[in-house]
Design a protein around this motif. Structure first.
Motif, PDB file in Angstrom:
ATOM      1  N   PRO A  17     -16.991  31.545  51.252  1.00  0.00           N
ATOM      2  CA  PRO A  17     -16.023  32.639  51.121  1.00  0.00           C
ATOM      3  C   PRO A  17     -16.212  33.621  52.270  1.00  0.00           C
ATOM      4  O   PRO A  17     -17.172  33.520  53.038  1.00  0.00           O
ATOM      5  N   GLU A  18     -15.309  34.579  52.376  1.00  0.00           N
ATOM      6  CA  GLU A  18     -15.519  35.688  53.300  1.00  0.00           C
ATOM      7  C   GLU A  18     -16.706  36.494  52.786  1.00  0.00           C
ATOM      8  O   GLU A  18     -16.886  36.644  51.573  1.00  0.00           O
ATOM      9  N   ALA A  19     -17.513  37.007  53.689  1.00  0.00           N
ATOM     10  CA  ALA A  19     -18.629  37.861  53.286  1.00  0.00           C
ATOM     11  C   ALA A  19     -18.072  39.099  52.593  1.00  0.00           C
ATOM     12  O   ALA A  19     -17.152  39.735  53.102  1.00  0.00           O
ATOM     13  N   THR A  20     -18.621  39.412  51.414  1.00  0.00           N
ATOM     14  CA  THR A  20     -18.110  40.547  50.656  1.00  0.00           C
ATOM     15  C   THR A  20     -18.612  41.868  51.224  1.00  0.00           C
ATOM     16  O   THR A  20     -19.707  41.953  51.767  1.00  0.00           O
ATOM     17  N   ALA A  21     -17.790  42.880  51.059  1.00  0.00           N
ATOM     18  CA  ALA A  21     -18.162  44.223  51.478  1.00  0.00           C
ATOM     19  C   ALA A  21     -19.052  44.848  50.407  1.00  0.00           C
ATOM     20  O   ALA A  21     -18.970  44.495  49.234  1.00  0.00           O
ATOM     21  N   PRO A  22     -19.917  45.780  50.789  1.00  0.00           N
ATOM     22  CA  PRO A  22     -20.764  46.444  49.798  1.00  0.00           C
ATOM     23  C   PRO A  22     -19.925  47.265  48.826  1.00  0.00           C
ATOM     24  O   PRO A  22     -18.849  47.745  49.174  1.00  0.00           O
ATOM     25  N   VAL A  23     -20.451  47.416  47.605  1.00  0.00           N
ATOM     26  CA  VAL A  23     -19.732  48.177  46.578  1.00  0.00           C
ATOM     27  C   VAL A  23     -20.367  49.537  46.310  1.00  0.00           C
ATOM     28  O   VAL A  23     -19.944  50.247  45.416  1.00  0.00           O
ATOM     29  N   ALA A  24     -21.385  49.892  47.075  1.00  0.00           N
ATOM     30  CA  ALA A  24     -22.049  51.191  46.908  1.00  0.00           C
ATOM     31  C   ALA A  24     -22.557  51.642  48.277  1.00  0.00           C
ATOM     32  O   ALA A  24     -22.133  51.120  49.308  1.00  0.00           O
ATOM     33  N   ASN A  25     -23.505  52.565  48.293  1.00  0.00           N
ATOM     34  CA  ASN A  25     -23.998  53.153  49.535  1.00  0.00           C
ATOM     35  C   ASN A  25     -25.111  52.309  50.141  1.00  0.00           C
ATOM     36  O   ASN A  25     -26.290  52.673  50.076  1.00  0.00           O
ATOM     37  N   TYR A  26     -24.745  51.165  50.700  1.00  0.00           N
ATOM     38  CA  TYR A  26     -25.670  50.274  51.405  1.00  0.00           C
ATOM     39  C   TYR A  26     -24.869  49.390  52.344  1.00  0.00           C
ATOM     40  O   TYR A  26     -23.632  49.404  52.311  1.00  0.00           O
ATOM     41  N   VAL A  27     -25.549  48.640  53.172  1.00  0.00           N
ATOM     42  CA  VAL A  27     -24.885  47.691  54.058  1.00  0.00           C
ATOM     43  C   VAL A  27     -25.242  46.272  53.599  1.00  0.00           C
ATOM     44  O   VAL A  27     -26.284  46.066  52.979  1.00  0.00           O
TER      45      VAL A  27
END
Length: 156
Positions: A17-27
């Protein structure tokens, strides 16, 4: 031109899949020198949890292993992003941290973790052999049963 790793993924029937974006304050990852640290990956499919519940109550060992394997697929997607699309740059899976949401009497955490460990060896060969911790916990984000983070050596 696809490399050996992409060929193995194809042979295993895995489409990243496409790499998911973070859902909180992190990378999603941090690169320092030749070490890439990948943030925790959960068993998402099409942006939603593919598995929820606790091992030992809601899910079988085999379902836990499948959830761990899916975490691995998502982890490889993050690695591909770190490597600018070239998984041949992965020189070693150094360490996996596997968190298993389970009932207090569940003791097969290492067997659940084999779901991702086996995948890393299938995909990366000997470079996929790694150190590992498999830890039980009471709960994980979105109610998923497994979360996995990683340290990976990456060539320039």
């Amino acid at each position: 031109m696809p490399g050996q790793i992409e060929d193995r993924l194809t042979a295993l029937g895995i489409t990243l899949p496409e790499a998911t974006a973070p859902v909180a304050n992190y990378v999603p990852s941090v690169r320092t020198g030749n070490l890439a640290v990948i943030s925790g990956q959960i068993p998402l499919s099409d942006g939603k949890p593919a598995f929820t519940g606790l091992l030992g109550r809601d899910l079988s060992l085999e379902e836990g292993q499948a959830a761990a394997r899916l975490c691995g697929v998502n982890l490889i997607a993050q690695l591909k992003a770190v490597c600018n699309g070239d998984l041949e740059r992965v020189t070693r899976i150094v360490r996996l941290g596997v968190f298993v949401a389970a009932t207090p009497d569940f003791t097969d955490h290492p067997k659940v973790a084999n779901g991702i460990s086996d995948l890393m060896v299938e995909v990366f060969g000997d470079a996929g052999r790694h150190a590992r911790a498999a830890v039980g916990c009471a709960s994980l984000p979105l109610g998923v049963p497994v979360e996995v983070d990683a340290m990976v050596e990456v060539a320039d």
